[in-house]
Write an enzyme that holds these catalytic residues in place. Sequence first.
Site, PDB file in Angstrom:
ATOM      1  N   ARG A  66     -14.258 -33.807  -8.264  1.00  0.00           N
ATOM      2  CA  ARG A  66     -13.193 -32.990  -8.863  1.00  0.00           C
ATOM      3  C   ARG A  66     -12.076 -33.831  -9.476  1.00  0.00           C
ATOM      4  O   ARG A  66     -11.333 -33.365 -10.341  1.00  0.00           O
ATOM      5  CB  ARG A  66     -12.646 -32.014  -7.819  1.00  0.00           C
ATOM      6  N   TYR A 120      -0.376 -18.183 -30.178  1.00  0.00           N
ATOM      7  CA  TYR A 120      -1.777 -17.790 -30.004  1.00  0.00           C
ATOM      8  C   TYR A 120      -1.809 -16.601 -29.036  1.00  0.00           C
ATOM      9  O   TYR A 120      -1.160 -16.640 -27.983  1.00  0.00           O
ATOM     10  CB  TYR A 120      -2.505 -19.010 -29.443  1.00  0.00           C
ATOM     11  N   ASP A 192       2.008 -26.465 -28.433  1.00  0.00           N
ATOM     12  CA  ASP A 192       0.560 -26.360 -28.657  1.00  0.00           C
ATOM     13  C   ASP A 192       0.312 -27.041 -30.000  1.00  0.00           C
ATOM     14  O   ASP A 192       0.606 -26.491 -31.061  1.00  0.00           O
ATOM     15  CB  ASP A 192       0.148 -24.885 -28.683  1.00  0.00           C
ATOM     16  N   LYS A 217     -11.326 -27.462 -30.483  1.00  0.00           N
ATOM     17  CA  LYS A 217     -11.252 -27.400 -31.954  1.00  0.00           C
ATOM     18  C   LYS A 217     -11.585 -28.770 -32.564  1.00  0.00           C
ATOM     19  O   LYS A 217     -12.717 -29.156 -32.584  1.00  0.00           O
ATOM     20  CB  LYS A 217      -9.879 -26.913 -32.401  1.00  0.00           C
TER      21      LYS A 217
HETATM   22  C1  LIG Z   1      -3.600 -22.547 -31.295  1.00  0.00           C
HETATM   23  C2  LIG Z   1      -4.624 -22.401 -30.205  1.00  0.00           C
HETATM   24  N1  LIG Z   1      -4.324 -22.841 -28.992  1.00  0.00           N
HETATM   25  C3  LIG Z   1      -5.187 -22.717 -27.964  1.00  0.00           C
HETATM   26  C4  LIG Z   1      -6.421 -22.146 -28.149  1.00  0.00           C
HETATM   27  C5  LIG Z   1      -7.322 -21.949 -26.969  1.00  0.00           C
HETATM   28  O1  LIG Z   1      -8.368 -22.819 -26.915  1.00  0.00           O
HETATM   29  P1  LIG Z   1      -9.702 -22.469 -26.115  1.00  0.00           P
HETATM   30  O2  LIG Z   1     -10.478 -21.540 -26.978  1.00  0.00           O
HETATM   31  O3  LIG Z   1     -10.339 -23.790 -25.885  1.00  0.00           O
HETATM   32  O4  LIG Z   1      -9.299 -21.816 -24.817  1.00  0.00           O
HETATM   33  C6  LIG Z   1      -6.789 -21.691 -29.424  1.00  0.00           C
HETATM   34  C7  LIG Z   1      -8.130 -21.084 -29.639  1.00  0.00           C
HETATM   35  O5  LIG Z   1      -8.407 -20.494 -30.673  1.00  0.00           O
HETATM   36  C8  LIG Z   1      -5.859 -21.803 -30.471  1.00  0.00           C
HETATM   37  O6  LIG Z   1      -6.138 -21.336 -31.712  1.00  0.00           O
END
Ligand SMILES: Cc1ncc(COP(=O)(O)O)c(C=O)c1O
Length: 406
Positions: A66, A120, A192, A217
Amino acid sequence: MTDQTKSPERDLGTGTRLVAAGRRPEWTGQVVNPPVWRASTHLYENMAALAEGPRRNEDGRFFYGRRGAPTQWALADALTAMEPGAAGTVLYPSGVAAIAGVLLTLLRPGDVLLMTDNAYDPSRAMGRGLLADMGIETRYFDPLDLPVYEAAFCERTRAVLLEAPGSLTMDMCDVPALARIARNHGAMSVLDNTWAGPTDFAALHLGIDVVLMALTKHVGGHSDLMMGSASAGAELYQRLRERAQNLGQVVSPDDAALALRGLRTLSLRLERETASALQIAQWLAEQSQVGRVLCPMLPGAPGYDLWKRDFTGGCGLFSFVLRGGTAARRNRFIDALSLFGIGYSWGGFESLATPVDPASLRSVMAWPPAGMAPEDRYGVRLSIGLEDPEDLIADIAQALQAMESP
Ligand SMILES: Cc1ncc(COP(=O)(O)O)c(C=O)c1O
Protein backbone atom coordinates in the site's frame (compact mmCIF):
# COMPACT_ATOMS: atom_id res chain seq x y z
CA MET A 1 6.97 25.41 -24.08
CA THR A 2 10.54 26.41 -24.72
CA ASP A 3 10.25 29.62 -22.71
CA GLN A 4 12.43 29.03 -19.65
CA THR A 5 12.00 32.52 -18.21
CA LYS A 6 8.72 31.85 -16.42
CA SER A 7 10.29 29.35 -14.04
CA PRO A 8 13.75 30.24 -12.75
CA GLU A 9 14.27 26.69 -11.43
CA ARG A 10 14.44 25.29 -14.95
CA ASP A 11 18.05 24.86 -15.93
CA LEU A 12 17.38 22.12 -18.45
CA GLY A 13 14.68 22.20 -21.11
CA THR A 14 11.31 20.59 -20.54
CA GLY A 15 11.92 17.67 -22.89
CA THR A 16 15.26 16.88 -21.28
CA ARG A 17 13.74 16.91 -17.80
CA LEU A 18 10.83 14.72 -18.91
CA VAL A 19 13.29 12.12 -20.18
CA ALA A 20 15.37 12.05 -16.99
CA ALA A 21 12.66 12.48 -14.33
CA GLY A 22 12.26 9.65 -11.82
CA ARG A 23 14.85 7.36 -13.44
CA ARG A 24 16.94 6.71 -10.36
CA PRO A 25 19.48 3.91 -10.98
CA GLU A 26 18.46 2.17 -7.74
CA TRP A 27 14.95 1.83 -9.20
CA THR A 28 15.73 1.17 -12.86
CA GLY A 29 18.67 -1.20 -12.33
CA GLN A 30 20.34 -1.98 -15.64
CA VAL A 31 17.33 -1.09 -17.81
CA VAL A 32 15.88 2.22 -18.98
CA ASN A 33 12.54 2.12 -17.18
CA PRO A 34 11.78 1.07 -13.62
CA PRO A 35 10.39 -2.47 -13.84
CA VAL A 36 6.79 -3.11 -12.83
CA TRP A 37 7.02 -4.20 -9.21
CA ARG A 38 3.79 -6.04 -8.53
CA ALA A 39 3.79 -6.37 -4.79
CA SER A 40 1.56 -6.61 -1.80
CA THR A 41 4.06 -8.28 0.52
CA HIS A 42 7.59 -7.00 0.90
CA LEU A 43 9.79 -9.64 2.48
CA TYR A 44 12.18 -8.65 5.26
CA GLU A 45 15.61 -10.07 6.02
CA ASN A 46 14.82 -10.79 9.64
CA MET A 47 12.72 -9.77 12.64
CA ALA A 48 14.68 -6.60 13.30
CA ALA A 49 14.08 -5.39 9.73
CA LEU A 50 10.38 -6.31 9.99
CA ALA A 51 10.02 -4.26 13.17
CA GLU A 52 11.78 -1.32 11.52
CA GLY A 53 9.45 -1.38 8.46
CA PRO A 54 6.36 0.36 9.88
CA ARG A 55 8.44 2.59 12.18
CA ARG A 56 10.32 4.30 9.36
CA ASN A 57 7.53 5.69 7.25
CA GLU A 58 9.69 7.38 4.63
CA ASP A 59 9.47 7.77 0.87
CA GLY A 60 11.38 5.09 -0.96
CA ARG A 61 11.40 2.58 1.93
CA PHE A 62 9.68 -0.75 1.60
CA PHE A 63 6.98 -1.54 4.10
CA TYR A 64 3.90 -3.06 2.45
CA GLY A 65 2.36 -2.79 -1.04
CA ARG A 66 0.00 0.00 0.00
CA ARG A 67 2.97 2.35 0.39
CA GLY A 68 4.17 1.42 -3.07
CA ALA A 69 7.33 0.08 -4.61
CA PRO A 70 9.86 1.55 -7.06
CA THR A 71 7.40 1.80 -9.99
CA GLN A 72 5.02 4.08 -8.10
CA TRP A 73 7.88 5.90 -6.37
CA ALA A 74 9.52 6.62 -9.72
CA LEU A 75 6.31 8.18 -11.06
CA ALA A 76 5.80 10.32 -7.96
CA ASP A 77 9.47 11.33 -8.05
CA ALA A 78 9.22 12.23 -11.75
CA LEU A 79 6.15 14.41 -11.19
CA THR A 80 7.87 16.16 -8.29
CA ALA A 81 10.90 16.81 -10.47
CA MET A 82 8.65 18.39 -13.12
CA GLU A 83 6.86 20.66 -10.62
CA PRO A 84 8.97 23.67 -9.59
CA GLY A 85 8.63 24.21 -5.82
CA ALA A 86 7.31 20.73 -5.00
CA ALA A 87 8.81 18.66 -2.18
CA GLY A 88 6.77 15.59 -3.04
CA THR A 89 3.83 14.13 -4.95
CA VAL A 90 1.05 11.84 -3.75
CA LEU A 91 -0.58 9.48 -6.27
CA TYR A 92 -4.30 8.68 -6.19
CA PRO A 93 -6.36 6.14 -8.14
CA SER A 94 -8.18 8.87 -10.15
CA GLY A 95 -8.28 12.61 -10.61
CA VAL A 96 -11.42 12.80 -8.49
CA ALA A 97 -9.66 10.83 -5.74
CA ALA A 98 -6.87 13.43 -5.86
CA ILE A 99 -9.39 16.27 -5.43
CA ALA A 100 -11.04 14.44 -2.52
CA GLY A 101 -7.68 13.54 -0.98
CA VAL A 102 -6.52 17.16 -1.05
CA LEU A 103 -9.77 18.62 0.30
CA LEU A 104 -9.94 16.00 3.06
CA THR A 105 -6.41 16.96 4.05
CA LEU A 106 -6.95 20.71 4.21
CA LEU A 107 -10.50 21.03 5.55
CA ARG A 108 -12.08 20.39 8.95
CA PRO A 109 -15.73 20.51 10.09
CA GLY A 110 -16.83 24.13 10.34
CA ASP A 111 -14.47 25.32 7.58
CA VAL A 112 -15.57 27.14 4.45
CA LEU A 113 -14.21 26.15 1.04
CA LEU A 114 -14.38 28.74 -1.74
CA MET A 115 -14.79 26.88 -5.02
CA THR A 116 -14.47 28.41 -8.45
CA ASP A 117 -17.91 28.39 -10.04
CA ASN A 118 -16.58 26.78 -13.23
CA ALA A 119 -15.09 23.79 -11.39
CA TYR A 120 -15.24 20.29 -12.82
CA ASP A 121 -18.72 19.06 -11.94
CA PRO A 122 -17.64 16.16 -9.67
CA SER A 123 -15.70 18.75 -7.60
CA ARG A 124 -18.98 20.61 -7.15
CA ALA A 125 -20.72 17.34 -6.29
CA MET A 126 -18.09 16.80 -3.59
CA GLY A 127 -19.05 20.14 -2.07
CA ARG A 128 -22.75 19.19 -2.03
CA GLY A 129 -22.14 15.65 -0.78
CA LEU A 130 -18.97 14.56 0.98
CA LEU A 131 -17.97 17.96 2.32
CA ALA A 132 -21.49 19.02 3.35
CA ASP A 133 -21.88 15.71 5.22
CA MET A 134 -18.72 16.56 7.15
CA GLY A 135 -19.97 20.00 8.15
CA ILE A 136 -17.77 21.81 5.62
CA GLU A 137 -19.50 24.59 3.72
CA THR A 138 -18.75 25.22 0.02
CA ARG A 139 -19.34 28.67 -1.44
CA TYR A 140 -18.92 29.46 -5.13
CA PHE A 141 -17.27 32.49 -6.68
CA ASP A 142 -16.73 33.96 -10.13
CA PRO A 143 -12.94 33.71 -10.67
CA LEU A 144 -13.04 36.66 -13.08
CA ASP A 145 -14.46 39.04 -10.45
CA LEU A 146 -11.58 39.67 -8.02
CA PRO A 147 -13.30 42.25 -5.73
CA VAL A 148 -16.32 40.00 -5.14
CA TYR A 149 -13.99 37.02 -4.61
CA GLU A 150 -11.96 38.94 -2.04
CA ALA A 151 -15.12 40.02 -0.22
CA ALA A 152 -16.19 36.36 0.03
CA PHE A 153 -13.46 35.46 2.56
CA CYS A 154 -14.46 35.08 6.18
CA GLU A 155 -12.63 33.84 9.27
CA ARG A 156 -13.80 30.28 8.53
CA THR A 157 -12.43 30.22 4.95
CA ARG A 158 -9.70 27.58 5.01
CA ALA A 159 -9.11 26.86 1.32
CA VAL A 160 -9.84 27.92 -2.25
CA LEU A 161 -10.22 25.50 -5.19
CA LEU A 162 -9.29 26.89 -8.61
CA GLU A 163 -9.16 25.66 -12.20
CA ALA A 164 -7.40 27.42 -15.05
CA PRO A 165 -9.06 27.48 -17.48
CA GLY A 166 -12.43 26.55 -15.98
CA SER A 167 -14.19 23.37 -17.02
CA LEU A 168 -16.30 23.44 -20.20
CA THR A 169 -16.43 27.22 -20.66
CA MET A 170 -12.61 27.58 -20.56
CA ASP A 171 -12.67 30.93 -18.69
CA MET A 172 -9.09 31.92 -17.89
CA CYS A 173 -8.54 33.45 -14.44
CA ASP A 174 -5.65 35.37 -12.87
CA VAL A 175 -4.22 32.49 -10.80
CA PRO A 176 -1.37 34.43 -9.14
CA ALA A 177 -3.80 37.16 -7.99
CA LEU A 178 -6.39 34.67 -6.72
CA ALA A 179 -3.69 32.72 -4.84
CA ARG A 180 -2.23 35.91 -3.36
CA ILE A 181 -5.62 37.05 -2.09
CA ALA A 182 -6.22 33.62 -0.53
CA ARG A 183 -2.87 33.75 1.25
CA ASN A 184 -3.53 37.29 2.50
CA HIS A 185 -6.70 35.94 4.11
CA GLY A 186 -4.92 32.96 5.70
CA ALA A 187 -6.44 30.42 3.29
CA MET A 188 -4.67 27.77 1.21
CA SER A 189 -5.05 27.69 -2.56
CA VAL A 190 -5.48 24.49 -4.54
CA LEU A 191 -5.30 24.40 -8.35
CA ASP A 192 -6.65 21.65 -10.58
CA ASN A 193 -3.92 22.04 -13.20
CA THR A 194 -4.96 19.16 -15.43
CA TRP A 195 -5.28 21.41 -18.50
CA ALA A 196 -1.74 22.84 -18.70
CA GLY A 197 0.13 20.47 -16.40
CA PRO A 198 3.53 21.21 -14.87
CA THR A 199 5.30 21.71 -18.21
CA ASP A 200 3.15 24.71 -19.11
CA PHE A 201 2.02 26.27 -15.85
CA ALA A 202 4.36 26.48 -12.84
CA ALA A 203 1.55 26.54 -10.27
CA LEU A 204 3.51 26.36 -6.99
CA HIS A 205 6.04 28.83 -8.29
CA LEU A 206 3.16 31.24 -9.07
CA GLY A 207 1.74 31.09 -5.53
CA ILE A 208 -0.49 27.99 -5.39
CA ASP A 209 -0.16 25.83 -2.24
CA VAL A 210 -1.28 22.46 -3.64
CA VAL A 211 -1.40 21.58 -7.35
CA LEU A 212 -3.32 18.55 -8.52
CA MET A 213 -3.85 16.80 -11.82
CA ALA A 214 -5.95 14.07 -13.35
CA LEU A 215 -3.09 11.98 -14.77
CA THR A 216 -5.88 10.13 -16.60
CA LYS A 217 -5.70 12.93 -19.20
CA HIS A 218 -2.40 14.16 -20.64
CA VAL A 219 0.15 12.34 -18.54
CA GLY A 220 -1.42 8.97 -19.32
CA GLY A 221 -2.14 10.36 -22.76
CA HIS A 222 -3.49 7.11 -24.27
CA SER A 223 -6.98 6.82 -22.72
CA ASP A 224 -6.09 3.60 -20.97
CA LEU A 225 -5.58 4.47 -17.31
CA MET A 226 -7.14 6.34 -14.40
CA MET A 227 -4.92 8.22 -11.92
CA GLY A 228 -4.49 11.49 -10.09
CA SER A 229 -1.70 13.35 -8.31
CA ALA A 230 -1.18 16.18 -5.85
CA SER A 231 2.13 18.00 -5.35
CA ALA A 232 3.07 20.54 -2.70
CA GLY A 233 5.88 22.03 -0.63
CA ALA A 234 7.36 20.09 2.30
CA GLU A 235 4.82 20.71 5.05
CA LEU A 236 1.67 20.28 2.97
CA TYR A 237 3.15 17.29 1.15
CA GLN A 238 3.62 15.47 4.47
CA ARG A 239 0.02 16.19 5.42
CA LEU A 240 -1.28 15.00 2.03
CA ARG A 241 0.81 11.84 2.28
CA GLU A 242 -0.39 11.02 5.78
CA ARG A 243 -4.06 11.54 4.84
CA ALA A 244 -3.67 9.43 1.70
CA GLN A 245 -2.19 6.67 3.86
CA ASN A 246 -5.12 6.99 6.31
CA LEU A 247 -7.49 6.62 3.36
CA GLY A 248 -5.61 3.62 2.00
CA GLN A 249 -4.89 5.28 -1.34
CA VAL A 250 -2.60 3.37 -3.68
CA VAL A 251 -2.16 3.07 -7.46
CA SER A 252 -1.31 -0.10 -9.33
CA PRO A 253 2.30 -0.52 -10.49
CA ASP A 254 1.09 -1.39 -14.00
CA ASP A 255 -0.77 1.91 -14.24
CA ALA A 256 2.21 3.77 -12.77
CA ALA A 257 4.42 2.27 -15.50
CA LEU A 258 1.90 3.38 -18.16
CA ALA A 259 1.79 6.89 -16.70
CA LEU A 260 5.61 7.04 -16.71
CA ARG A 261 5.60 6.00 -20.36
CA GLY A 262 3.08 8.74 -21.12
CA LEU A 263 5.11 11.31 -19.22
CA ARG A 264 8.17 10.84 -21.46
CA THR A 265 6.29 12.14 -24.53
CA LEU A 266 4.12 14.69 -22.73
CA SER A 267 5.67 17.84 -24.18
CA LEU A 268 5.74 16.44 -27.74
CA ARG A 269 2.07 15.53 -27.57
CA LEU A 270 1.09 18.83 -25.96
CA GLU A 271 2.95 20.83 -28.59
CA ARG A 272 1.26 18.97 -31.42
CA GLU A 273 -2.19 19.11 -29.78
CA THR A 274 -1.81 22.82 -29.05
CA ALA A 275 -0.76 23.66 -32.60
CA SER A 276 -3.64 21.62 -34.05
CA ALA A 277 -6.15 23.07 -31.57
CA LEU A 278 -5.08 26.59 -32.47
CA GLN A 279 -5.41 25.88 -36.19
CA ILE A 280 -8.87 24.40 -35.67
CA ALA A 281 -9.98 27.16 -33.26
CA GLN A 282 -8.87 29.78 -35.77
CA TRP A 283 -10.82 28.06 -38.54
CA LEU A 284 -13.91 27.69 -36.36
CA ALA A 285 -13.82 31.41 -35.49
CA GLU A 286 -14.30 32.16 -39.19
CA GLN A 287 -17.35 29.93 -39.69
CA SER A 288 -20.78 31.57 -39.92
CA GLN A 289 -22.42 28.77 -37.83
CA VAL A 290 -20.06 29.44 -34.89
CA GLY A 291 -21.05 32.03 -32.28
CA ARG A 292 -17.88 32.14 -30.20
CA VAL A 293 -14.71 30.10 -29.72
CA LEU A 294 -13.82 29.54 -26.06
CA CYS A 295 -10.07 28.98 -26.23
CA PRO A 296 -7.74 31.17 -24.14
CA MET A 297 -4.81 30.30 -26.44
CA LEU A 298 -6.51 31.99 -29.39
CA PRO A 299 -5.33 35.59 -29.90
CA GLY A 300 -8.22 37.95 -29.17
CA ALA A 301 -10.31 35.32 -27.37
CA PRO A 302 -11.40 35.90 -23.75
CA GLY A 303 -8.53 35.15 -21.34
CA TYR A 304 -5.81 35.28 -24.00
CA ASP A 305 -3.75 37.96 -22.22
CA LEU A 306 -3.67 36.03 -18.93
CA TRP A 307 -2.77 32.82 -20.74
CA LYS A 308 0.05 34.60 -22.57
CA ARG A 309 1.35 36.14 -19.36
CA ASP A 310 1.36 33.05 -17.12
CA PHE A 311 1.47 29.95 -19.31
CA THR A 312 4.23 28.58 -21.50
CA GLY A 313 1.88 26.36 -23.49
CA GLY A 314 -1.53 24.76 -23.49
CA CYS A 315 -3.23 21.68 -24.84
CA GLY A 316 -5.85 20.49 -27.29
CA LEU A 317 -8.93 21.08 -25.11
CA PHE A 318 -11.24 23.97 -25.97
CA SER A 319 -14.93 24.69 -26.59
CA PHE A 320 -17.07 26.68 -28.98
CA VAL A 321 -20.73 27.65 -29.18
CA LEU A 322 -22.94 27.37 -32.21
CA ARG A 323 -24.71 30.44 -33.47
CA GLY A 324 -28.39 30.01 -32.57
CA GLY A 325 -30.26 26.77 -33.02
CA THR A 326 -31.32 24.09 -30.61
CA ALA A 327 -29.76 21.34 -28.55
CA ALA A 328 -31.00 18.86 -31.15
CA ARG A 329 -29.14 20.75 -33.90
CA ARG A 330 -25.94 20.75 -31.81
CA ASN A 331 -26.37 17.04 -31.12
CA ARG A 332 -26.75 16.42 -34.86
CA PHE A 333 -23.41 18.14 -35.34
CA ILE A 334 -21.68 15.88 -32.81
CA ASP A 335 -23.34 12.76 -34.19
CA ALA A 336 -22.17 13.67 -37.71
CA LEU A 337 -18.48 13.81 -36.73
CA SER A 338 -16.61 10.74 -37.87
CA LEU A 339 -13.04 11.34 -36.64
CA PHE A 340 -14.07 12.46 -33.14
CA GLY A 341 -15.18 9.96 -30.52
CA ILE A 342 -18.17 10.91 -28.37
CA GLY A 343 -17.11 10.38 -24.80
CA TYR A 344 -16.01 11.88 -21.51
CA SER A 345 -12.41 12.57 -20.67
CA TRP A 346 -9.77 14.28 -22.79
CA GLY A 347 -6.01 14.50 -23.29
CA GLY A 348 -5.67 11.19 -25.13
CA PHE A 349 -4.03 10.68 -28.53
CA GLU A 350 -7.47 10.57 -30.15
CA SER A 351 -9.91 13.44 -30.66
CA LEU A 352 -13.17 13.60 -28.72
CA ALA A 353 -16.29 15.78 -28.75
CA THR A 354 -18.83 16.35 -25.96
CA PRO A 355 -21.76 18.76 -25.56
CA VAL A 356 -21.33 21.85 -23.36
CA ASP A 357 -24.44 22.87 -21.40
CA PRO A 358 -23.09 24.59 -18.30
CA ALA A 359 -26.19 26.53 -17.18
CA SER A 360 -27.23 23.94 -14.59
CA LEU A 361 -23.62 23.55 -13.40
CA ARG A 362 -23.13 27.16 -12.28
CA SER A 363 -24.23 29.05 -9.17
CA VAL A 364 -22.93 32.57 -9.78
CA MET A 365 -21.56 32.79 -13.35
CA ALA A 366 -24.24 33.42 -15.97
CA TRP A 367 -24.53 31.19 -19.02
CA PRO A 368 -24.46 32.44 -21.68
CA PRO A 369 -22.12 35.14 -20.28
CA ALA A 370 -22.59 38.87 -20.79
CA GLY A 371 -21.85 39.85 -24.36
CA MET A 372 -22.89 36.51 -25.82
CA ALA A 373 -26.28 36.18 -27.52
CA PRO A 374 -28.73 34.13 -25.39
CA GLU A 375 -29.54 31.94 -28.40
CA ASP A 376 -25.85 31.00 -28.76
CA ARG A 377 -26.04 28.74 -25.72
CA TYR A 378 -25.35 25.31 -27.21
CA GLY A 379 -21.71 24.45 -27.00
CA VAL A 380 -19.32 21.71 -27.98
CA ARG A 381 -16.05 20.77 -26.28
CA LEU A 382 -13.31 19.32 -28.43
CA SER A 383 -10.29 17.43 -27.21
CA ILE A 384 -7.91 17.60 -30.14
CA GLY A 385 -5.65 14.58 -30.48
CA LEU A 386 -2.76 13.69 -32.74
CA GLU A 387 -4.63 13.29 -36.03
CA ASP A 388 -3.73 15.63 -38.90
CA PRO A 389 -5.52 18.93 -38.23
CA GLU A 390 -6.57 19.26 -41.88
CA ASP A 391 -8.52 16.00 -41.57
CA LEU A 392 -10.18 17.16 -38.36
CA ILE A 393 -11.16 20.47 -40.00
CA ALA A 394 -12.66 18.65 -42.98
CA ASP A 395 -14.62 16.42 -40.59
CA ILE A 396 -15.93 19.42 -38.63
CA ALA A 397 -16.86 21.19 -41.88
CA GLN A 398 -18.96 18.25 -43.11
CA ALA A 399 -20.60 17.91 -39.66
CA LEU A 400 -21.53 21.62 -39.65
CA GLN A 401 -23.26 21.05 -42.99
CA ALA A 402 -24.92 17.82 -41.84
CA MET A 403 -26.38 19.46 -38.72
CA GLU A 404 -28.53 21.75 -40.91
CA SER A 405 -30.45 18.83 -42.43
CA PRO A 406 -32.57 17.12 -39.77
C1 LIG B 1 -10.50 19.31 -14.87
C2 LIG B 1 -10.65 17.88 -14.42
N1 LIG B 1 -10.20 17.56 -13.21
C3 LIG B 1 -10.32 16.30 -12.73
C4 LIG B 1 -10.90 15.32 -13.49
C5 LIG B 1 -11.10 13.96 -12.89
O1 LIG B 1 -10.24 13.01 -13.36
P1 LIG B 1 -10.59 11.46 -13.31
O2 LIG B 1 -11.53 11.20 -14.43
O3 LIG B 1 -9.27 10.79 -13.43
O4 LIG B 1 -11.23 11.18 -11.97
C6 LIG B 1 -11.37 15.61 -14.78
C7 LIG B 1 -11.98 14.55 -15.61
O5 LIG B 1 -12.58 14.81 -16.65
C8 LIG B 1 -11.25 16.94 -15.24
O6 LIG B 1 -11.73 17.30 -16.46
